[in-house]
Design an enzyme around this catalytic site. Structure first.
Site, short mmCIF file in Angstrom:
data_model
loop_
_atom_site.label_atom_id
_atom_site.label_comp_id
_atom_site.label_asym_id
_atom_site.label_seq_id
_atom_site.Cartn_x
_atom_site.Cartn_y
_atom_site.Cartn_z
N ASN A 9 0.65 -1.28 -0.09
CA ASN A 9 -0.10 -0.08 -0.04
C ASN A 9 0.90 1.27 -0.12
O ASN A 9 1.42 1.67 0.91
CB ASN A 9 -0.86 -0.13 1.29
N LYS A 11 0.06 4.15 -0.29
CA LYS A 11 -0.50 5.53 0.14
C LYS A 11 -0.19 6.46 -0.61
O LYS A 11 -0.21 6.70 -1.81
CB LYS A 11 0.05 5.69 1.59
N HIS A 95 -9.84 1.23 4.86
CA HIS A 95 -8.16 1.28 5.43
C HIS A 95 -8.34 2.27 6.63
O HIS A 95 -9.28 3.06 6.67
CB HIS A 95 -7.33 1.90 4.39
N GLU A 97 -6.98 4.52 7.71
CA GLU A 97 -6.83 6.11 7.40
C GLU A 97 -8.07 6.68 6.76
O GLU A 97 -8.40 7.79 6.71
CB GLU A 97 -5.60 6.26 6.50
N GLU A 167 -5.39 -4.85 10.63
CA GLU A 167 -4.25 -3.72 10.66
C GLU A 167 -4.80 -2.96 12.17
O GLU A 167 -5.42 -1.90 12.00
CB GLU A 167 -4.53 -3.08 9.65
N GLY A 173 2.45 2.52 10.75
CA GLY A 173 3.33 3.54 10.68
C GLY A 173 3.98 4.14 11.82
O GLY A 173 4.70 5.02 11.80
N SER A 212 3.36 -1.66 10.45
CA SER A 212 5.05 -1.87 10.71
C SER A 212 5.41 -3.17 10.29
O SER A 212 6.51 -3.63 11.08
CB SER A 212 5.05 -1.44 12.19
#
Ligand code: PGA
Length: 253
Positions: A9, A11, A95, A97, A167, A173, A212
């Site tokens: 991904n 991003k 996701h 985000e 996730e 991240g 991560s």
């Protein structure tokens, strides 16, 4: 046997130049990656260019999001039909985000999942708890709620042509990976939740871990019984490291 899968991904990162360099590195090493589905998910605008560059390589193409609508007056949205048209096979939906920065809820995520399926795309459904939810001990309730929203709208059989990615938001991240034990526990919970409705779908469901993952921890994570590969953010922007992660999936598979 479930075929392992590693999806990058990217991003909102990259340029035409950096993406070309990244793909050149991945292409140089992809020949050694056998028995594993490798997918890259660039930003929308680079999808056709990436499609062109990976053509005839064993690298699948995925988008990072999709509209819940099919066409019309929805400024800024991109439909599943368009993604299919430019050569996507996969699309990430829900996701964290999207959920946490842009306020997309379970209902919208489920409609996006449905839109992906309507257009013959394989949704990669992301689920996962916030740090405070883990600390409150409600991880399973959160993941169940996110999963059930999709199952209620589309039926459990829809998961036979989908991928789930666990996730934990606190691991994305942050460099703070879930331990293989923590991840396996939630993966097993997800599979059991699906199995309550359909044991065959549960047995065949690929559940990726994301948060991560890097070249150093991938092998240990992918070695667990219910972890079928990874959804990789930061480490997917480095060709060599992404390949190391893909090879970890090969070894685990
Ligand atoms: P990360 O991101 O690997 O950079 O933690 C994973 C993701 O958001 O899919």
């Amino acid at each position: 046997m479930r075929r392992p899968m590693v999806a990058g991904n990217w991003k909102m990162n990259g340029s035409r130049e950096s993406i070309t360099a990244l793909l050149a590195e991945i292409k140089a090493g992809i020949g050694a990656v056998t028995g594993t589905d490798v997918v890259v998910c660039p930003p929308y605008v680079y999808l056709p260019e990436v499609r062109r560059q990976v053509d005839s390589m064993p690298i699948g193409l995925g988008a990072q999001d999709v509209s819940d609508q099919d066409s019309g007056a929805f400024t800024g949205e991109v439909s599943g039909a368009m993604l299919k048209d430019v050569g996507c096979t996969y699309v990430i939906v829900g996701h964290s985000e999207r959920r946490n920065i842009y306020g997309e809820d379970d209902a919208l995520t489920a409609r996006k999942f449905a839109a992906a399926r309507r257009h013959g795309l394989i949704p990669i459904l992301c689920v996962g708890e916030l740090l405070e939810e883990r600390e409150q001990g409600v991880t399973e309730q959160v993941v169940a709620r996110q999963l059930d929203a999709v199952i209620e709208l589309e039926g459990v059989e829809a998961l036979a042509q989908a991928v789930v990615a666990y996730e934990p938001v606190w691991a994305i991240g942050t460099g703070r990976t879930a331990t293989p034990e923590q991840a396996q526990e939630v993966h097993a919970f997800i599979r059991a939740r699906v199995a309550e409705r359909n044991a065959d779908v549960a047995a065949g469901l690929r559940i990726l871990y994301g948060g991560s993952v890097n070249g150093g921890n991938a092998k240990d994570l992918f070695g667990r019984a219910d972890i079928d590969g990874g959804l990789i953010g930061g480490a997917s922007l480095k060709g060599g490291e992404f390949l190391t992660i893909c090879n970890a999936a090969v070894q685990a598979g």
